[in-house]
Write a protein that holds these residues in place. Structure first.
Motif, mmCIF file in Angstrom:
data_model
loop_
_atom_site.group_PDB
_atom_site.id
_atom_site.type_symbol
_atom_site.label_atom_id
_atom_site.label_comp_id
_atom_site.label_asym_id
_atom_site.label_seq_id
_atom_site.Cartn_x
_atom_site.Cartn_y
_atom_site.Cartn_z
ATOM 1 N N GLN A 70 0.817 -1.205 0.000
ATOM 2 C CA GLN A 70 0.000 0.000 0.000
ATOM 3 C C GLN A 70 0.851 1.255 0.000
ATOM 4 O O GLN A 70 0.416 2.295 -0.472
ATOM 5 N N ALA A 71 2.064 1.150 0.495
ATOM 6 C CA ALA A 71 2.950 2.311 0.486
ATOM 7 C C ALA A 71 3.183 2.775 -0.950
ATOM 8 O O ALA A 71 3.153 3.982 -1.227
ATOM 9 N N ASN A 72 3.362 1.828 -1.854
ATOM 10 C CA ASN A 72 3.532 2.180 -3.259
ATOM 11 C C ASN A 72 2.248 2.780 -3.822
ATOM 12 O O ASN A 72 2.284 3.752 -4.586
ATOM 13 N N ASP A 73 1.123 2.215 -3.439
ATOM 14 C CA ASP A 73 -0.162 2.745 -3.889
ATOM 15 C C ASP A 73 -0.386 4.159 -3.347
ATOM 16 O O ASP A 73 -0.887 5.031 -4.051
ATOM 17 N N LEU A 74 -0.012 4.364 -2.081
ATOM 18 C CA LEU A 74 -0.181 5.685 -1.487
ATOM 19 C C LEU A 74 0.659 6.736 -2.203
ATOM 20 O O LEU A 74 0.233 7.883 -2.366
ATOM 21 N N LEU A 75 1.828 6.342 -2.643
ATOM 22 C CA LEU A 75 2.674 7.269 -3.394
ATOM 23 C C LEU A 75 1.981 7.684 -4.688
ATOM 24 O O LEU A 75 1.926 8.872 -5.010
ATOM 25 N N GLU A 95 -8.989 14.455 2.811
ATOM 26 C CA GLU A 95 -9.465 13.790 4.033
ATOM 27 C C GLU A 95 -9.449 12.266 3.864
ATOM 28 O O GLU A 95 -9.031 11.539 4.769
ATOM 29 N N MET A 96 -9.871 11.784 2.697
ATOM 30 C CA MET A 96 -9.889 10.345 2.442
ATOM 31 C C MET A 96 -8.472 9.768 2.493
ATOM 32 O O MET A 96 -8.236 8.713 3.095
ATOM 33 N N MET A 97 -7.515 10.448 1.914
ATOM 34 C CA MET A 97 -6.143 9.957 1.925
ATOM 35 C C MET A 97 -5.583 9.920 3.346
ATOM 36 O O MET A 97 -4.928 8.956 3.739
ATOM 37 N N LEU A 98 -5.854 10.936 4.129
ATOM 38 C CA LEU A 98 -5.364 10.976 5.505
ATOM 39 C C LEU A 98 -5.963 9.850 6.349
ATOM 40 O O LEU A 98 -5.279 9.244 7.173
ATOM 41 N N LYS A 99 -7.225 9.548 6.138
ATOM 42 C CA LYS A 99 -7.868 8.448 6.867
ATOM 43 C C LYS A 99 -7.233 7.111 6.496
ATOM 44 O O LYS A 99 -6.997 6.265 7.362
ATOM 45 N N LEU A 100 -6.959 6.924 5.226
ATOM 46 C CA LEU A 100 -6.338 5.687 4.769
ATOM 47 C C LEU A 100 -4.943 5.531 5.363
ATOM 48 O O LEU A 100 -4.581 4.460 5.850
ATOM 49 N N MET A 101 -4.184 6.581 5.364
ATOM 50 C CA MET A 101 -2.836 6.534 5.927
ATOM 51 C C MET A 101 -2.873 6.220 7.425
ATOM 52 O O MET A 101 -2.055 5.450 7.927
ATOM 53 N N LYS A 102 -3.821 6.793 8.113
ATOM 54 C CA LYS A 102 -3.956 6.549 9.549
ATOM 55 C C LYS A 102 -4.267 5.075 9.806
ATOM 56 O O LYS A 102 -3.698 4.462 10.714
ATOM 57 N N GLU A 103 -5.136 4.494 9.023
ATOM 58 C CA GLU A 103 -5.510 3.092 9.177
ATOM 59 C C GLU A 103 -4.312 2.172 8.908
ATOM 60 O O GLU A 103 -4.059 1.222 9.654
ATOM 61 N N ILE A 104 -3.568 2.446 7.871
ATOM 62 C CA ILE A 104 -2.390 1.639 7.547
ATOM 63 C C ILE A 104 -1.367 1.726 8.673
ATOM 64 O O ILE A 104 -0.799 0.716 9.090
ATOM 65 N N ASN A 105 -1.132 2.916 9.162
ATOM 66 C CA ASN A 105 -0.167 3.094 10.248
ATOM 67 C C ASN A 105 -0.591 2.343 11.508
ATOM 68 O O ASN A 105 0.242 1.783 12.212
ATOM 69 N N LEU A 106 -1.876 2.317 11.789
ATOM 70 C CA LEU A 106 -2.384 1.592 12.956
ATOM 71 C C LEU A 106 -2.069 0.105 12.838
ATOM 72 O O LEU A 106 -1.543 -0.511 13.772
ATOM 73 N N HIS A 107 -2.377 -0.479 11.693
ATOM 74 C CA HIS A 107 -2.118 -1.905 11.493
ATOM 75 C C HIS A 107 -0.623 -2.212 11.517
ATOM 76 O O HIS A 107 -0.201 -3.228 12.063
ATOM 77 N N ASN A 108 0.148 -1.337 10.936
ATOM 78 C CA ASN A 108 1.593 -1.553 10.900
ATOM 79 C C ASN A 108 2.192 -1.480 12.303
ATOM 80 O O ASN A 108 3.059 -2.279 12.655
ATOM 81 N N LYS A 109 1.717 -0.568 13.133
ATOM 82 C CA LYS A 109 2.214 -0.456 14.508
ATOM 83 C C LYS A 109 1.882 -1.716 15.310
ATOM 84 O O LYS A 109 2.697 -2.192 16.095
ATOM 85 N N GLU A 110 0.697 -2.259 15.122
ATOM 86 C CA GLU A 110 0.315 -3.482 15.816
ATOM 87 C C GLU A 110 1.230 -4.635 15.409
ATOM 88 O O GLU A 110 1.664 -5.421 16.256
ATOM 89 N N ALA A 111 1.525 -4.727 14.133
ATOM 90 C CA ALA A 111 2.400 -5.793 13.650
ATOM 91 C C ALA A 111 3.816 -5.613 14.184
ATOM 92 O O ALA A 111 4.466 -6.582 14.577
#
Length: 130
Positions: A70-75, A95-111
């Motif tokens: 998703q990092a590549n997709d986000l770019l 706003e949509m992009m910021l929400k998506l980034m926040k969600e990805i970061n949450l999952h990545n931090k848990e992992a």
């Protein structure tokens, strides 16, 4: 933490399975058939891996793989959105992009927390049946 950092912490056969499953080989991309993979890990069937796919460890690995992809997709999204905002600003897109980034970061931090914790020596065994 990258997927390759996580893979280093896994037993060799699990590393190979993740690379096979998500085609994330370091060398040139290669497609491996299931039969080729099983021959490489010296197993007769995929049952052991299918059971492992239900584990929290595997789910966290998938989260890291998806975050990397998703990092590549986000770019790409960022670049397209930037062009769009420059020509016709739209706060909803931002706003949509910021929400998506926040969600990805949450999952990545848990992992990352999962793999940063000290695991028992028993967990280092690959738990694979021959």
């Amino acid at each position: 933490m990258t997927i390759y950092d996580v893979l280093k912490k896994l037993p060799y056969k699990k590393q190979l399975y993740i690379k096979y499953k998500f085609n994330i080989w370091m060398q040139n991309e290669r497609n491996m058939t299931e039969e080729e993979f099983l021959k490489q890990v010296d197993l007769k069937g995929m049952g052991t891996y299918y059971r492992w796919e239900r584990s929290p460890e595997y789910k966290h690995i998938v989260s890291i793989v998806l975050a990397a992809k998703q990092a590549n997709d986000l770019l790409t999204i960022y670049e397209n959105l930037k062009k769009k905002v420059e020509s016709d600003p739209n706060p909803k897109d931002i706003e949509m992009m910021l929400k998506l980034m926040k969600e990805i970061n949450l999952h990545n931090k848990e992992a990352e927390k999962f793999f940063a914790s000290d695991k028992d020596e028993n967990d280092k065994d690959d738990d694979l049946e021959l």
